[in-house]
Design a protein around this motif. Structure first.
Motif, mmCIF file in Angstrom:
data_model
loop_
_atom_site.group_PDB
_atom_site.id
_atom_site.type_symbol
_atom_site.label_atom_id
_atom_site.label_comp_id
_atom_site.label_asym_id
_atom_site.label_seq_id
_atom_site.Cartn_x
_atom_site.Cartn_y
_atom_site.Cartn_z
ATOM 1 N N PHE A 1 5.631 5.809 7.107
ATOM 2 C CA PHE A 1 5.313 4.795 6.111
ATOM 3 C C PHE A 1 3.818 4.496 6.129
ATOM 4 O O PHE A 1 3.119 4.769 7.099
ATOM 5 C CB PHE A 1 6.127 3.515 6.324
ATOM 6 C CG PHE A 1 5.589 2.608 7.399
ATOM 7 C CD1 PHE A 1 4.742 1.551 7.097
ATOM 8 C CD2 PHE A 1 5.939 2.813 8.726
ATOM 9 C CE1 PHE A 1 4.246 0.724 8.085
ATOM 10 C CE2 PHE A 1 5.445 1.993 9.728
ATOM 11 C CZ PHE A 1 4.596 0.945 9.405
ATOM 12 N N SER A 2 3.333 3.925 5.032
ATOM 13 C CA SER A 2 1.915 3.598 4.880
ATOM 14 C C SER A 2 1.773 2.123 4.519
ATOM 15 O O SER A 2 2.626 1.557 3.828
ATOM 16 C CB SER A 2 1.299 4.465 3.773
ATOM 17 O OG SER A 2 0.016 3.993 3.413
ATOM 18 N N VAL A 3 0.676 1.511 4.971
ATOM 19 C CA VAL A 3 0.426 0.093 4.666
ATOM 20 C C VAL A 3 -0.452 -0.067 3.431
ATOM 21 O O VAL A 3 -0.720 -1.195 3.008
ATOM 22 C CB VAL A 3 -0.234 -0.624 5.860
ATOM 23 C CG1 VAL A 3 0.660 -0.567 7.075
ATOM 24 C CG2 VAL A 3 -1.601 -0.038 6.164
ATOM 25 N N ASP A 4 -0.908 1.026 2.853
ATOM 26 C CA ASP A 4 -1.812 0.962 1.707
ATOM 27 C C ASP A 4 -1.201 0.164 0.560
ATOM 28 O O ASP A 4 -0.098 0.455 0.095
ATOM 29 C CB ASP A 4 -2.144 2.373 1.212
ATOM 30 C CG ASP A 4 -2.968 3.161 2.217
ATOM 31 O OD1 ASP A 4 -3.511 2.532 3.139
ATOM 32 O OD2 ASP A 4 -3.045 4.401 2.088
ATOM 33 N N GLY A 5 -1.937 -0.875 0.123
ATOM 34 C CA GLY A 5 -1.497 -1.654 -1.023
ATOM 35 C C GLY A 5 -0.478 -2.736 -0.729
ATOM 36 O O GLY A 5 -0.075 -3.471 -1.646
ATOM 37 N N LEU A 6 -0.038 -2.879 0.509
ATOM 38 C CA LEU A 6 0.940 -3.912 0.830
ATOM 39 C C LEU A 6 0.269 -5.288 0.877
ATOM 40 O O LEU A 6 -0.870 -5.427 1.329
ATOM 41 C CB LEU A 6 1.614 -3.626 2.173
ATOM 42 C CG LEU A 6 2.464 -2.353 2.267
ATOM 43 C CD1 LEU A 6 3.103 -2.248 3.653
ATOM 44 C CD2 LEU A 6 3.539 -2.319 1.187
ATOM 45 N N ASP A 7 0.983 -6.295 0.411
ATOM 46 C CA ASP A 7 0.487 -7.666 0.409
ATOM 47 C C ASP A 7 0.555 -8.224 1.834
ATOM 48 O O ASP A 7 1.637 -8.274 2.423
ATOM 49 C CB ASP A 7 1.345 -8.513 -0.530
ATOM 50 C CG ASP A 7 0.904 -9.968 -0.602
ATOM 51 O OD1 ASP A 7 -0.046 -10.345 0.114
ATOM 52 O OD2 ASP A 7 1.529 -10.727 -1.366
ATOM 53 N N PRO A 8 -0.566 -8.661 2.422
ATOM 54 C CA PRO A 8 -0.537 -9.158 3.804
ATOM 55 C C PRO A 8 0.296 -10.418 3.983
ATOM 56 O O PRO A 8 0.659 -10.758 5.114
ATOM 57 C CB PRO A 8 -2.019 -9.424 4.115
ATOM 58 C CG PRO A 8 -2.669 -9.599 2.789
ATOM 59 C CD PRO A 8 -1.933 -8.697 1.858
ATOM 60 N N ASP A 9 0.600 -11.107 2.889
ATOM 61 C CA ASP A 9 1.388 -12.331 2.999
ATOM 62 C C ASP A 9 2.864 -12.137 2.649
ATOM 63 O O ASP A 9 3.611 -13.104 2.524
ATOM 64 C CB ASP A 9 0.788 -13.420 2.110
ATOM 65 C CG ASP A 9 -0.553 -13.895 2.641
ATOM 66 O OD1 ASP A 9 -0.633 -14.212 3.841
ATOM 67 O OD2 ASP A 9 -1.527 -13.918 1.866
ATOM 68 N N SER A 10 3.283 -10.904 2.501
ATOM 69 C CA SER A 10 4.694 -10.611 2.257
ATOM 70 C C SER A 10 5.315 -10.028 3.520
ATOM 71 O O SER A 10 4.620 -9.429 4.347
ATOM 72 C CB SER A 10 4.851 -9.609 1.101
ATOM 73 O OG SER A 10 4.455 -10.185 -0.125
#
Length: 287
Positions: free
Chosen positions: A131-140
């Protein structure tokens, strides 16, 4: 009587031989049962570092019993949207401040093969999901819910341990719980216990001075710390609409896992207040 005597003698001799043989194989004493490791509380949280290469969600499936498996076992899992919906609904009713868990976007993980194989002679198998963290909302809050569908040997599946909601918690080398003092220059000193949230490999978000740090004020009461490549110099910038100014000279000490910060902010009365803040990671204090 002589016949009974010989029968008794044979029984005693057999008992002695059995007792002396410590390698007697009684075979499988308990039935085989399959379950997902770490699923006892349904929700399982695991930390992942920003900037790390090859992030994977690793799920272990175990086959219980007194003996290793005598053949390969293929266990099929599937994404369980229903269990995630139920989990969110139940927790939202119980807790008005509950933060909904979100399925990791399909573009951020790869599940081409959802079969776990427990090899002959072993007890568990592992499913690795990139999995990748690219583009994920840090507050979700992002999760991956998985449930066992079937297995190739039709073994029993533990119904209480057949599903896991795997939550990813993104961290870096600077995030975590801190404690220390925040001084309003020249002399007013206050204790603080901020949580520094990882935003990227070298950035953390933290509350300003002693301003309320609950979610309702996230756009105005937080600042962003960017740690330079030397892991020493720190730059302070506003988070969203916060009125904060970098006064320069802020540093990070990797030996003591501590920050020394110099900044100013504008309070609700419109006054600009200068701050000197020193905080230490609680992990260092525990050591």
């Amino acid at each position: 009587m002589r016949t009974n005597y010989y029968i008794l003698l044979l029984i005693v001799a057999g008992s002695i031989l059995t007792a002396c043989n410590s390698e007697v194989d009684f075979g499988e004493q308990y039935k085989k049962v399959i379950y997902i490791v770490n699923s006892n509380n349904l929700l399982f949280e695991e930390e992942y570092f920003y900037g790390a290469e090859g992030n994977t969600i690793d799920l272990s499936v175990y086959c219980g019993g007194t003996e290793p498996t005598s053949h390969d076992i293929d266990i099929e899992l599937h994404l369980d949207y229903h269990v995630l919906d139920s989990f969110n609904n139940i927790n939202a009713i119980a807790n008005p401040n509950y933060i909904k868990k979100n399925l990791i976007p399909e573009s951020n993980f790869t599940l081409n093969n959802s079969v776990v194989t427990i090899k002959k002679g072993t007890e568990y198998g592992v499913l690795s999901i990139p999995f990748s963290v690219d583009g994920l909302d840090p507050d979700s809050c992002y999760v991956l819910p998985l449930t066992i569908s079937s297995n190739s040997k039709a073994y029993e599946v533990n119904s209480k341990l057949s599903t896991i909601i795997h939550e990813i918690k993104m961290v870096n080398g600077f995030s975590g719980d801190y404690s220390g003092s925040s001084r309003e220059l020249p002399e007013t000193n206050r204790s603080v216990q901020p949580y520094l949230k990882a935003i990227s490999a070298n950035q953390v978000r933290m509350p300003i001075h002693t301003l309320p740090d609950n979610k309702a004020f996230i756009s105005t009461n937080y600042m962003l710390l960017t740690i330079a490549q030397d892991s020493v110099n720190v730059t302070i910038t506003p988070w969203e609409d916060a009125l904060v100014t970098d006064l320069g000279g802020s540093t990070y000490n990797k030996e003591t896992m501590s920050f020394e910060l110099f900044y100013s902010f504008t309070d609700s009365d419109g006054d600009e207040i200068s701050i000197k803040e020193k905080i230490v990671n609680l992990e260092y204090e525990e050591d």
